[in-house]
Design an enzyme around this catalytic site. Structure first.
Site, PDB file in Angstrom:
ATOM      1  N   HIS A   1      42.660  40.435  40.069  1.00  0.00           N
ATOM      2  CA  HIS A   1      43.390  41.130  41.130  1.00  0.00           C
ATOM      3  C   HIS A   1      44.845  40.672  41.036  1.00  0.00           C
ATOM      4  CE1 HIS A   1      39.421  41.791  42.992  1.00  0.00           C
ATOM      5  NE2 HIS A   1      39.981  42.556  43.914  1.00  0.00           N
TER       6      HIS A   1
ATOM      7  N   HIS B   1      33.299  45.636  45.667  1.00  0.00           N
ATOM      8  CA  HIS B   1      32.803  44.315  46.082  1.00  0.00           C
ATOM      9  C   HIS B   1      31.518  44.480  46.889  1.00  0.00           C
ATOM     10  CE1 HIS B   1      36.599  42.021  45.218  1.00  0.00           C
ATOM     11  NE2 HIS B   1      37.125  43.233  45.341  1.00  0.00           N
TER      12      HIS B   1
ATOM     13  N   HIS C   1      35.264  48.943  40.325  1.00  0.00           N
ATOM     14  CA  HIS C   1      35.804  47.916  41.231  1.00  0.00           C
ATOM     15  C   HIS C   1      35.230  48.131  42.634  1.00  0.00           C
ATOM     16  CE1 HIS C   1      39.432  45.218  42.317  1.00  0.00           C
ATOM     17  NE2 HIS C   1      38.633  45.281  43.363  1.00  0.00           N
TER      18      HIS C   1
ATOM     19  N   GLU D   1      48.845  43.498  43.786  1.00  0.00           N
ATOM     20  CA  GLU D   1      48.325  44.146  45.006  1.00  0.00           C
ATOM     21  C   GLU D   1      49.174  43.602  46.163  1.00  0.00           C
ATOM     22  OE1 GLU D   1      44.454  42.774  46.231  1.00  0.00           O
ATOM     23  OE2 GLU D   1      44.033  44.584  47.399  1.00  0.00           O
TER      24      GLU D   1
ATOM     25  N   ASP E   1      36.210  48.287  48.649  1.00  0.00           N
ATOM     26  CA  ASP E   1      35.306  47.835  49.717  1.00  0.00           C
ATOM     27  C   ASP E   1      34.896  49.024  50.572  1.00  0.00           C
ATOM     28  OD1 ASP E   1      35.560  44.856  49.273  1.00  0.00           O
ATOM     29  OD2 ASP E   1      37.662  45.397  49.533  1.00  0.00           O
TER      30      ASP E   1
ATOM     31  N   GLY F   1      40.867  37.532  46.161  1.00  0.00           N
ATOM     32  CA  GLY F   1      41.368  36.713  47.264  1.00  0.00           C
ATOM     33  C   GLY F   1      42.841  36.910  47.576  1.00  0.00           C
TER      34      GLY F   1
HETATM   35  N1  ADE Z   1      38.286  40.805  47.980  1.00  0.00           N
HETATM   36  C1  ADE Z   1      37.768  41.939  48.467  1.00  0.00           C
HETATM   37  N2  ADE Z   1      38.677  42.935  48.455  1.00  0.00           N
HETATM   38  C2  ADE Z   1      39.798  42.402  47.935  1.00  0.00           C
HETATM   39  C3  ADE Z   1      41.082  42.896  47.651  1.00  0.00           C
HETATM   40  N3  ADE Z   1      41.410  44.170  47.893  1.00  0.00           N
HETATM   41  N4  ADE Z   1      41.991  42.057  47.132  1.00  0.00           N
HETATM   42  C4  ADE Z   1      41.675  40.774  46.891  1.00  0.00           C
HETATM   43  N5  ADE Z   1      40.489  40.257  47.124  1.00  0.00           N
HETATM   44  C5  ADE Z   1      39.560  41.052  47.649  1.00  0.00           C
HETATM   45 ZN    ZN Z   2      39.008  44.084  45.024  1.00  0.00          ZN
END
Ligand code: ADE
Ligand code: ZN
Length: 350
Positions: free
Chosen positions: A208, A24, A22, A211, A290, A181
């Site tokens: 996702h 991005h 995971h 979260e 990220d 998103g």
């Molecule tokens: N896009 C990039 N990081 C994200 C995250 N943690 N949750 C949802 N969308 C994302």
């Molecule tokens: Zn993510």
């Protein structure tokens, strides 16, 4: 360099052969590259490295919530100005993962994010990423597969197009469709048909969920979307019945601890439920999300697992192998990856 222990030596964690499921692309860009691009393209942004850091990376003194977290991606969208830039950031993402000791990478990218600023077509940006990833994967000896993301806060029509284009590129390294998103304000259900069609066509599905939204979203991802994996999903621990469902199904959770802290899912690193998820028998993997936005590496995340949550070295190895088992490789490729990892871990750990 890490959020948890900025000056810590990486040694042990870096040389561990790791798997990231995971990550991005848009959250992985080197800040030095962004500064260079800003100069070359005359982007009207703060072009000093320090000012740019503040715009595209989480700062300790800003509010830790999903709005601030997602705002970093809006700034980053301005940098995708040419095919060469898109190819370059893809290549650098793969190089940086390899330098950090990643041995298998699933890199996800958001075609709309890359296409929008210059009005590129979705198909051409997808081709550029596929091509650059294939070359970099060979050059840096890092097996890499691609996951295509669509955002819940963007349109279903775009998601439909992106999913169709992804299905046409399964021979070129695309293995899955991801729903990403703003989970706090947008529902997943309008995207259900898009994901069902992707599944029928042979793509894997990751969502996702759990979260910035509650455990009901994890149940929905498992039962309604039939997700092969869940991005984050950590709020599953707020509902015993959903946790039991996930345990029974052995649903794979793509856990990203530092990201969850920085985007306000948990109030402190220590409060993260990863250890409780493991104790509950859930199928957990450790990932970055990220790395550039969070200023972390996957080695940092394994270090946090060991030092903040007290996971043993055997437990860390178990998490790496769990990630390999949960990968979207075919069975033959997966068996090979697990064998190579096990050998390398044996050699490294002794
Ligand atoms: N896009 C990039 N990081 C994200 C995250 N943690 N949750 C949802 N969308 C994302
Ligand atoms: Zn993510």
């Amino acid at each position: 360099m890490g959020w948890y222990a900025p000056d810590a030596a990486q040694g042990y964690f870096q040389q561990l052969p790791k798997v990231d499921l995971h990550r991005h692309l848009e959250g992985t860009l080197r800040v030095n590259t962004l500064v260079e691009i800003a100069h070359q393209q005359s982007i009207t942004l703060p072009v000093s490295a320090d000012a740019l850091h503040a715009q595209v990376q989480i700062q300790p003194d800003e509010p830790l919530n999903s709005t601030v977290f997602l705002s970093k991606f809006q700034t980053l969208r301005q940098f995708y100005q040419t095919p060469e830039i898109i190819a370059r950031v893809t290549r650098e993402a793969i190089e940086d993962a390899r330098t950090d000791g990643v041995r298998y990478l699933e890199l996800r990218f958001t075609p709309l994010a890359l296409a929008r600023v210059r009005g590129f077509s979705l198909s051409e940006v997808m081709d550029w990423v596929c091509e650059s990833a294939a070359t970099a994967s060979r050059d840096f000896d890092l097996p890499t597969r691609l996951i295509v993301s669509v955002n819940r806060h963007e349109s279903v029509e775009i998601a439909t197009q992106v999913a169709e284009l992804a299905l046409q590129r399964m021979e070129r390294g695309i293995v899955a469709l991801d729903l990403a998103g703003n989970e706090a304000d947008f529902c997943a259900l309008p995207f259900l048909e898009v994901f069902q069609a992707a599944h029928r066509g042979g793509l894997k599905v990751t969502v996702h969920a759990g979260e910035w939204g509650g455990p009901g979203n994890v149940r929905e991802a498992i039962e309604v979307f039939q997700a092969d994996r869940i991005g984050h999903g950590v709020r599953v621990m707020e509902d015993r019945a959903v946790a039991a469902l996930a345990r029974e199904r052995q649903t794979v959770f793509e856990v990203c601890v530092t990201s969850n802290f920085q985007s306000g899912v948990v109030p402190t690193l220590k409060a993260h439920p990863i250890q409780r998820m493991l104790a509950e028998g859930l199928n957990v993997t450790v990932n970055t999300d990220d790395p550039s936005i969070s200023q972390i590496t996957l080695s940092d995340e394994y270090r946090v697992a060991a030092e903040v949550f007290g996971l043993s070295r055997a437990a860390l190895t178990g998490l790496i192998l769990a990630a390999a088992r949960a990968s979207f490789l075919n069975e033959v490729e997966k068996t090979g990856l697990i064998r190579r990892l096990a050998q390398e871990i044996d050699a490294a750990v002794g």
